[in-house]
Design an enzyme around this catalytic site. Structure first.
Site, PDB file in Angstrom:
ATOM      1  N   CYS A 282     -15.948  10.126 -35.521  1.00 20.25           N
ATOM      2  CA  CYS A 282     -16.547  10.197 -34.192  1.00 20.25           C
ATOM      3  C   CYS A 282     -16.150   8.977 -33.380  1.00 20.25           C
ATOM      4  CB  CYS A 282     -18.064  10.263 -34.293  1.00 20.25           C
ATOM      5  SG  CYS A 282     -18.700  11.884 -34.738  1.00 20.25           S
TER       6      CYS A 282
ATOM      7  N   HIS B  83     -17.181   8.395 -40.937  1.00 22.35           N
ATOM      8  CA  HIS B  83     -18.018   8.372 -39.743  1.00 22.35           C
ATOM      9  C   HIS B  83     -17.482   7.297 -38.807  1.00 22.35           C
ATOM     10  CE1 HIS B  83     -21.096  11.212 -40.863  1.00 22.35           C
ATOM     11  NE2 HIS B  83     -21.344  10.588 -42.005  1.00 22.35           N
TER      12      HIS B  83
END
Length: 431
Positions: free
Chosen positions: A294, A244
């Site tokens: 991300c 992430h």
């Protein structure tokens, strides 16, 4: 596998790709426990006989000491005696059989049919029946644009030297299972990305190190350990992080990646471990970072264009002052008695950071087939690494990923920060 056996396979790979019939070997290798069914399935989806043969040999090189003898037994059982004789010649296989000259395949659209696409930092669950569709946009690359052309292998003003064997270390950090208290979902599909990249960089002659589910402090420890290694006998270093991600304040490289415990490590800190100041044995050598995470929480819905108006963007990152890092030579000069007594390079030179998505935006990952970015990067490397430089290939990755849509709506735009001083070509093994 015994290094001698691995060398025999590598030195004969061109002939094996041409002569081997892999379809006859799967049952024998499975029954002997050399390959699992998952490995065989991965080889079979490579496509043509030649591609399956090449994937089979690459996977075989990663197996244990029983793999080579079992491979010879399977060849004899299936009547491929000519291949057995070839391998029994040992390290001196004779002149290789010339392969037919063929153009590099054009990039093809990635068919996304699974319904498990989700961004790497959004709690998004697709509804039943939702699919990922390709926009009907043509590739901007013609066969003429990407045809193979000869290139020098030695170090020069134009190219980095890539002759060491192995050519360098490749560290892959694969964060999949996040602790409940950090409010980050598990990254289903990331293991597919990891396996794909591990195979790819092994085929590019890297020693690959894979670490899974690291907390922030352990990410930092692994990078610190990598920076303290002696890279004198290597020509390159690669770091790949699958996790992430989020936005972060920065002066050089944007973004940050999360440990499985929640806290994040800024990308600029990650690159600092290997820069010319902190890792002397990598000074002047290319340091490549690939970030599948991300860049923020915003979703890109794209904009409408007609097919004949579409052209690839020449940019890829916003025009901010922090995109052009300013480094001081004072640290280097402090080792000298005179200002002009020592040649120096900028601290951030010879670094390239490739991001799966534009800063501030989400990065999409299919829970069944892996992330858009990694799947495309792997394919582009397979088809073009023997003839194209890295920056050209990343532009092709940008183009292909930009044409994919999640739920027919959301888009993704990869990009890179390039501070390489020369063209970078991977060291490809015989195909």
């Amino acid at each position: 596998m015994d290094p001698r056996h691995r060398k025999i396979l590598q030195s004969n790979r061109s002939n094996l790709v041409q002569e081997l019939d892999p379809s006859k070997l799967y049952d024998g290798l499975l029954s002997r426990g050399i390959f699992t069914q998952d490995i065989i399935d991965e080889i079979q989806i490579a496509g043509t006989r030649r591609r399956q043969a090449r994937e089979l040999v690459i996977n075989l090189e990663m197996r244990g000491s029983r793999a080579f003898p079992a491979f010879l037994e399977c060849l004899r059982e299936t009547g491929q005696e000519q291949v057995v004789q070839l391998l029994q010649n040992g390290d001196s296989p004779g002149p290789p059989v010339p392969l037919p000259v063929r153009p590099t395949p054009l990039p093809v659209p990635i068919k996304k049919t699974k319904d498990g696409d989700k961004p790497d930092k959004c709690d998004f669950t697709p509804q039943p029946g939702q699919t990922v569709q390709l926009d009907p946009l043509p590739s901007p690359y013609t066969e003429k644009d990407i045809s193979p052309r000869p290139r020098p292998r030695r170090d020069s003003i134009q190219n980095y030297k890539m002759e060491a064997s192995p050519c360098g270390l490749c560290l892959i950090i694969n964060n999949v299972d996040f602790e409940p208290g950090c409010e980050l979902s598990n990254r289903k599909g990331s293991d597919i990305d990891c396996d794909r990249l591990e195979r790819r960089f092994k085929s590019l002659n890297f020693d690959v190190i894979v670490k899974r589910n690291l907390k922030r402090k352990h990410i930092q420890q692994e990078l610190s350990g990598l920076s303290k290694k002696d890279h004198s006998n290597y020509d390159c270093c690669v770091v790949i992080i699958l996790s992430h991600g989020t936005e972060a304040s920065h002066s050089r490289f944007p973004g940050a990646v999360h440990g499985v415990d929640g806290p994040s490590v800024p990308v600029q800190n990650i690159t600092n471990y290997l820069n010319g100041q902190h890792c002397p044995s990598l000074q002047g050598k290319p340091k490549l970072f690939f970030i599948q995470a991300c860049g923020g929480g915003e979703r890109d819905t794209g904009f409408e264009v007609s097919p004949d108006e579409f052209t690839p963007s020449a940019g890829g990152v916003d025009d901010q002052t922090d995109a052009l890092p300013v480094s001081s030579s004072s640290d280097s000069l402090s080792f000298s008695d005179e200002v002009d007594a020592r040649a120096t390079l900028p601290t951030s030179s010879d670094i390239l950071v490739s991001y799966s998505t534009f800063p501030g935006y989400v990065s999409w990952r299919d829970t069944q087939t892996g992330s858009w970015y990694v799947e495309t990067l792997d394919r582009i490397l397979e088809e073009n690494a023997s003839t194209r430089d890295l920056v050209s290939m990343l532009t092709m990755v940008n183009s292909d990923v930009s044409q994919i849509s999640a739920k027919g709506l959301y888009k993704q735009m990869p990009g890179s920060f390039n501070f390489l001083r020369k063209l970078f070509y991977f060291q490809t093994l015989p195909q």
